[in-house]
Structure formats: structure tokens, C-alpha cells
Design a protein around this motif. Structure first.
Motif, PDB file in Angstrom:
ATOM      1  N   VAL A 151       0.835  -1.200   0.000  1.00 34.72           N
ATOM      2  CA  VAL A 151       0.000   0.000   0.000  1.00 34.72           C
ATOM      3  C   VAL A 151       0.878   1.261   0.000  1.00 34.72           C
ATOM      4  O   VAL A 151       0.578   2.235  -0.707  1.00 34.72           O
ATOM      5  CB  VAL A 151      -0.952  -0.017   1.209  1.00 34.72           C
ATOM      6  CG1 VAL A 151      -1.683   1.313   1.315  1.00 34.72           C
ATOM      7  CG2 VAL A 151      -1.939  -1.169   1.070  1.00 34.72           C
ATOM      8  N   GLY A 153       2.394   1.659  -3.446  1.00 38.25           N
ATOM      9  CA  GLY A 153       1.354   2.112  -4.363  1.00 38.25           C
ATOM     10  C   GLY A 153       1.027   3.572  -4.143  1.00 38.25           C
ATOM     11  O   GLY A 153       0.779   4.321  -5.106  1.00 38.25           O
ATOM     12  N   THR A 154       1.059   3.988  -2.895  1.00 35.01           N
ATOM     13  CA  THR A 154       0.825   5.398  -2.591  1.00 35.01           C
ATOM     14  C   THR A 154       1.898   6.275  -3.207  1.00 35.01           C
ATOM     15  O   THR A 154       1.604   7.343  -3.757  1.00 35.01           O
ATOM     16  CB  THR A 154       0.782   5.594  -1.066  1.00 35.01           C
ATOM     17  OG1 THR A 154      -0.325   4.865  -0.542  1.00 35.01           O
ATOM     18  CG2 THR A 154       0.648   7.060  -0.707  1.00 35.01           C
ATOM     19  N   VAL A 205       3.503   5.726  -5.892  1.00 31.75           N
ATOM     20  CA  VAL A 205       3.250   5.813  -7.335  1.00 31.75           C
ATOM     21  C   VAL A 205       2.134   6.817  -7.613  1.00 31.75           C
ATOM     22  O   VAL A 205       2.265   7.681  -8.493  1.00 31.75           O
ATOM     23  CB  VAL A 205       2.897   4.423  -7.909  1.00 31.75           C
ATOM     24  CG1 VAL A 205       2.422   4.543  -9.349  1.00 31.75           C
ATOM     25  CG2 VAL A 205       4.093   3.494  -7.823  1.00 31.75           C
ATOM     26  N   LEU A 206       1.058   6.727  -6.861  1.00 32.05           N
ATOM     27  CA  LEU A 206      -0.036   7.681  -7.095  1.00 32.05           C
ATOM     28  C   LEU A 206       0.397   9.097  -6.740  1.00 32.05           C
ATOM     29  O   LEU A 206       0.018  10.061  -7.432  1.00 32.05           O
ATOM     30  CB  LEU A 206      -1.266   7.275  -6.282  1.00 32.05           C
ATOM     31  CG  LEU A 206      -2.034   6.040  -6.764  1.00 32.05           C
ATOM     32  CD1 LEU A 206      -3.508   6.166  -6.444  1.00 32.05           C
ATOM     33  CD2 LEU A 206      -1.855   5.799  -8.240  1.00 32.05           C
ATOM     34  N   GLY A 221       0.278  12.961  -8.879  1.00 28.76           N
ATOM     35  CA  GLY A 221      -0.645  13.929  -8.312  1.00 28.76           C
ATOM     36  C   GLY A 221      -1.959  13.366  -7.831  1.00 28.76           C
ATOM     37  O   GLY A 221      -2.973  14.072  -7.815  1.00 28.76           O
ATOM     38  N   GLN A 222      -1.963  12.098  -7.460  1.00 31.88           N
ATOM     39  CA  GLN A 222      -3.205  11.484  -6.997  1.00 31.88           C
ATOM     40  C   GLN A 222      -3.106  11.147  -5.508  1.00 31.88           C
ATOM     41  O   GLN A 222      -3.583  10.089  -5.073  1.00 31.88           O
ATOM     42  CB  GLN A 222      -3.484  10.208  -7.800  1.00 31.88           C
ATOM     43  CG  GLN A 222      -3.427  10.390  -9.301  1.00 31.88           C
ATOM     44  CD  GLN A 222      -4.779  10.652  -9.919  1.00 31.88           C
ATOM     45  OE1 GLN A 222      -5.801  10.568  -9.224  1.00 31.88           O
ATOM     46  NE2 GLN A 222      -4.826  10.966 -11.184  1.00 31.88           N
ATOM     47  N   ALA A 249      -6.454  10.395  -3.752  1.00 41.48           N
ATOM     48  CA  ALA A 249      -6.944   9.043  -3.998  1.00 41.48           C
ATOM     49  C   ALA A 249      -6.201   8.039  -3.124  1.00 41.48           C
ATOM     50  O   ALA A 249      -6.805   7.126  -2.549  1.00 41.48           O
ATOM     51  CB  ALA A 249      -6.788   8.682  -5.474  1.00 41.48           C
ATOM     52  N   ALA A 250      -4.904   8.225  -3.004  1.00 44.45           N
ATOM     53  CA  ALA A 250      -4.117   7.310  -2.177  1.00 44.45           C
ATOM     54  C   ALA A 250      -4.549   7.391  -0.720  1.00 44.45           C
ATOM     55  O   ALA A 250      -4.661   6.367  -0.036  1.00 44.45           O
ATOM     56  CB  ALA A 250      -2.633   7.637  -2.321  1.00 44.45           C
ATOM     57  N   ARG A 305      -7.494   8.154   0.444  1.00 46.83           N
ATOM     58  CA  ARG A 305      -8.761   7.454   0.617  1.00 46.83           C
ATOM     59  C   ARG A 305      -8.551   5.938   0.573  1.00 46.83           C
ATOM     60  O   ARG A 305      -9.203   5.185   1.304  1.00 46.83           O
ATOM     61  CB  ARG A 305      -9.747   7.882  -0.478  1.00 46.83           C
ATOM     62  CG  ARG A 305     -10.781   8.879   0.024  1.00 46.83           C
ATOM     63  CD  ARG A 305     -11.732   9.257  -1.084  1.00 46.83           C
ATOM     64  NE  ARG A 305     -11.043  10.056  -2.117  1.00 46.83           N
ATOM     65  CZ  ARG A 305     -11.531  10.313  -3.311  1.00 46.83           C
ATOM     66  NH1 ARG A 305     -12.710   9.817  -3.655  1.00 46.83           N
ATOM     67  NH2 ARG A 305     -10.880  11.059  -4.167  1.00 46.83           N
ATOM     68  N   ALA A 306      -7.640   5.498  -0.292  1.00 48.85           N
ATOM     69  CA  ALA A 306      -7.360   4.062  -0.366  1.00 48.85           C
ATOM     70  C   ALA A 306      -6.822   3.543   0.955  1.00 48.85           C
ATOM     71  O   ALA A 306      -7.231   2.473   1.435  1.00 48.85           O
ATOM     72  CB  ALA A 306      -6.356   3.789  -1.485  1.00 48.85           C
ATOM     73  N   HIS A 352      -9.484   3.225   3.425  1.00 49.45           N
ATOM     74  CA  HIS A 352     -10.379   2.124   3.094  1.00 49.45           C
ATOM     75  C   HIS A 352      -9.750   0.773   3.421  1.00 49.45           C
ATOM     76  O   HIS A 352     -10.437  -0.143   3.901  1.00 49.45           O
ATOM     77  CB  HIS A 352     -10.742   2.187   1.614  1.00 49.45           C
ATOM     78  CG  HIS A 352     -11.727   1.152   1.169  1.00 49.45           C
ATOM     79  ND1 HIS A 352     -11.353   0.001   0.510  1.00 49.45           N
ATOM     80  CD2 HIS A 352     -13.074   1.075   1.295  1.00 49.45           C
ATOM     81  CE1 HIS A 352     -12.423  -0.735   0.238  1.00 49.45           C
ATOM     82  NE2 HIS A 352     -13.488  -0.104   0.710  1.00 49.45           N
ATOM     83  N   LEU A 353      -8.451   0.646   3.163  1.00 46.29           N
ATOM     84  CA  LEU A 353      -7.781  -0.643   3.345  1.00 46.29           C
ATOM     85  C   LEU A 353      -7.401  -0.890   4.801  1.00 46.29           C
ATOM     86  O   LEU A 353      -7.326  -2.038   5.249  1.00 46.29           O
ATOM     87  CB  LEU A 353      -6.535  -0.716   2.460  1.00 46.29           C
ATOM     88  CG  LEU A 353      -6.819  -0.795   0.957  1.00 46.29           C
ATOM     89  CD1 LEU A 353      -5.551  -0.548   0.158  1.00 46.29           C
ATOM     90  CD2 LEU A 353      -7.428  -2.149   0.605  1.00 46.29           C
ATOM     91  N   PHE A 354      -7.144   0.203   5.532  1.00 44.56           N
ATOM     92  CA  PHE A 354      -6.809   0.081   6.958  1.00 44.56           C
ATOM     93  C   PHE A 354      -7.778   0.963   7.735  1.00 44.56           C
ATOM     94  O   PHE A 354      -7.395   2.017   8.242  1.00 44.56           O
ATOM     95  CB  PHE A 354      -5.361   0.480   7.211  1.00 44.56           C
ATOM     96  CG  PHE A 354      -4.363  -0.358   6.471  1.00 44.56           C
ATOM     97  CD1 PHE A 354      -4.178  -1.704   6.817  1.00 44.56           C
ATOM     98  CD2 PHE A 354      -3.614   0.170   5.442  1.00 44.56           C
ATOM     99  CE1 PHE A 354      -3.260  -2.484   6.137  1.00 44.56           C
ATOM    100  CE2 PHE A 354      -2.702  -0.608   4.759  1.00 44.56           C
ATOM    101  CZ  PHE A 354      -2.528  -1.937   5.100  1.00 44.56           C
TER     102      PHE A 354
END
Lengths: 180, 180
Positions: B154, B157-158, B160-161, B165-166, B169-170, B172-173, B176-178
Motif C-alpha cells: 500500500v 502504491g501510494t 506511485v499515485l 498527483g493522486q 486518492a491514495a 482514501r485508499a 479504506h484498506l486500513f
DNA sequence: CGAAATGTGTAGCGATTGCTACATATACAT
DNA sequence: ATGTATATGTAGCAATCGCTACACATTTCG
């Protein structure tokens, strides 16, 4: 007949194949030109500058990948979140998409170094992938937008771990984060 | 007194600062030498080749980052998985570690292009980060190893996002995941 | 002391980089 | 037919790349 019916699309096609095989950061004009069957002189003539060429080439490749994604996994909802993530990761690790993932990580790398063009293209790619991903979520998924973004993070994290030979760890992570 | 008490450490220090500021892929011998107060001639003399130099430099930087990680967030368990992930991501996004993350993504990019040295160094870095991460999991975490690997995915991936510039989104992910 | 090892500056090599000047060939419009 | 826009080959430029040859200093050691 329009006056500008030159190759452009052909050239992009062949240069794209070259970049997919040999990488983006190491792509210089002369090898690109050779791959496209022309000369560096003509590449500059057609695309004004290398920067503009790379920008257009990446947009071309992004479109190509989007088409291939829809062809490989049509927008039919998966049976479960786990199946969704597993299928997609297996697809991206396969021979058809691994080259795209290498280019993707090159874009990400350049974007972190401050390249605004790579940043913009990368943002667009993520957005497109996000839309495609959302259509494949199982029916009845709670908060599909947030779930899709979460899966996006997990997939990109998996790509990073794959890059350094930690695919097994990534697999376990996916199973843990999307148990069902 | 050993006969080889030359600068080496000093040189690595200064070259490391240069790479953290200007990136890894674009680092060539002459700028590196200038940053270290010496010449390309001497860099090759000390490190045999650029490849060997980069390898040693990256190992040096990996050690530096590990030290700074432990200094910034000592190995005390977090209150929750969410707090753990949130704290770490906030730390990595901060000014002290963002340069390291840029270099990290450069390493990942080179590793995917087939560089075995970058692959090896990247693998070692992930392993070290994984150990540090595991020590910060909340007490009583089920299956801490898998959980730590999941958080690793995670976090990467964060990154990368974030690169495109995302970050929202990261975020919120992660929530959501934790969730807790 | 003298030889050998260690360190350093100067200068340059051959290759590659993105890009350009110049000449020229073809095509199309008037 | 003639001029103008489009297209392309040849040659090269200035910069940078990793790296090396050569000369020279300094230190170390027998």
C-alpha cells in the motif's frame, strides 16, 4: 485527400514497439528513427522536438494499452474483489502487458523528478485505468469509487514489489487485503 | 593508521546529497565529482567504474535512509494499523524523505529495465524497510508478517499515485484498506 | 637513500546526445 | 510552365558521456 497523409501513425507504431522493448529513458532519437525506418532528421521534422515526440508517443501508447486492456479483460464484473485483483495482476504480469508496466514505471520515475509532461500523461493514464477498473468491480460493491482507488494503490504497489523480485510478498498482500 | 584513510566516506556523503537533490538517472560523473569537490578522473580511480560507484553510493544512501527512518519514527508500535500507515506515509511525503522516494522510484525503474545491480539493491532496501515496518505494527496484530507486507504494498502504491498527483486518492485508499 | 606504491592534474579520445544548415527532390496550385 | 509548399538525404555542430594515457607529485617502506 488531406495533404498531410504521411506516416505519423506508422511511425508512432514502430517507435512504440521499440520503446516497449527497449525502455523509455534510454530512447534516443537515432535508435527511434532506425526502428521507424527513418532518420532523426525526419523525426524532428515531424514532431518539432524530442519532448513533443515523446509526449505524443506516450499518449499513443496509453491509448494502445487501454484498447488492449479492454480486449483482454472486457468490462464484465468479477466474481469477487479477490478475483478482480488477482485477474488484473496476472494480466499485467503477462508478456502482453509487462512492457507497458516498464514504461509506466519510467513515466512515474520521470514524474517524480519534476517532469510536468510525464506528470500530466501519468495522471491521465491512471484516470483511464481507474475507469476501466471500476467497471470490473463485482456487482454490489460498496463505495465502488473508493474500492477502485484502493485496488489501484494495491496494483501499483504490486508492480513496485515485482520490480525488485518480491512478487510472492505482493501476492500474499493481495490475498490479505482482498480476502474475498 | 590504515593506509587507505582517504575521503571515500566524505565523497559518498557529498555525492549522496547531490543525487538526493538532482536525481539518480541523470547523475553523470562530472557533476558528481564537482559535488564531491574532486574530478571524474578521481572518481574512477577510487571506484573503478561508474557502475561500481553507483552501486556503492546506493548502498550508502540505503543505510542513511534506514538510520533516518529509525530516528524519525523509533520502533514503537503504533496505536492502530490506520495510524501506522498514516504516520509512515506522512513521514515519507515530508521534505526529509521525499528525495529518498525519488531515488527509490529511480531504482525501481532501472530494476524493471533489467539492471541486476538495481534489482539487488532494491530488494535489500525493501527487506530493510519491511523489518523496520514490522516493528511498528500495533501490538497483537494478527499475522504481522503478512500485514507488514500488505502495508508495504500500500505504501509503495501510494508513492506511485503521489508521483502523478493522486495523493488524495491514495489517502482514501489507505483509509479504506486500513479502516482501524 | 632509493624504489615502489599511492594519489592527482591535464588533456584528450571515441562515442552519443538533440538539433540544424544546406541542398535537393517531388508534388501541387496558379 | 513556374513558383511554392512538402518532404528527405548529407553533413555537421557543440555539448556531454564514461573512461584513459601521460606526467608528476607525495608518501611509504626496505
Amino acid at each position: 485527400m488531406p495533404r498531410k497523409t504521411i506516416n505519423r501513425e506508422d511511425i508512432l507504431e514502430k517507435m512504440g514497439a521499440h520503446v516497449l522493448e527497449h525502455g523509455l529513458n534510454t530512447a534516443s532519437l537515432r535508435p527511434l528513427a532506425q526502428a521507424a525506418g527513418t532518420s532523426d532528421r525526419m523525426l524532428i521534422y515531424h514532431f518539432e522536438s524530442k519532448d513533443a515526440l515523446i509526449t505524443e508517443l506516450l499518449q499513443f501508447l496509453a491509448g494502445r494499452m487501454a484498447l488492449q486492456l479492454e480486449a483482454a479483460l472486457p468490462p464484465e464484473p468479477s466474481a469477487s474483489l479477490n478475483a478482480c485483483a488477482t485477474e488484473i495482476v496476472a494480466l499485467l504480469r503477462g508478456p502482453a502487458f509487462k512492457p507497458y508496466m516498464r514504461v509506466w514505471l519510467d513515466i512515474v520515475s520521470s514524474a517524480t523528478q519534476g517532469s510536468t509532461t510525464h506528470h500530466a500523461i501519468g495522471s491521465a493514464i491512471v484516470e483511464g485505468f481507474f475507469d476501466w477498473l471500476q467497471a470490473r468491480l463485482p456487482v454490489g460493491t460498496d463505495d465502488p469509487e473508493t474500492t477502485a482507488r484502493a485496488m489501484l494503490v494495491v496494483i501499483d504497489g504490486t508492480l513496485v514489489l515485482d520490480a525488485v523480485g518480491q512478487s510472492d510478498a505482493a501476492n500474499r498482500a493481495i490475498a490479505h487485503l482482498f480476502p474475498i
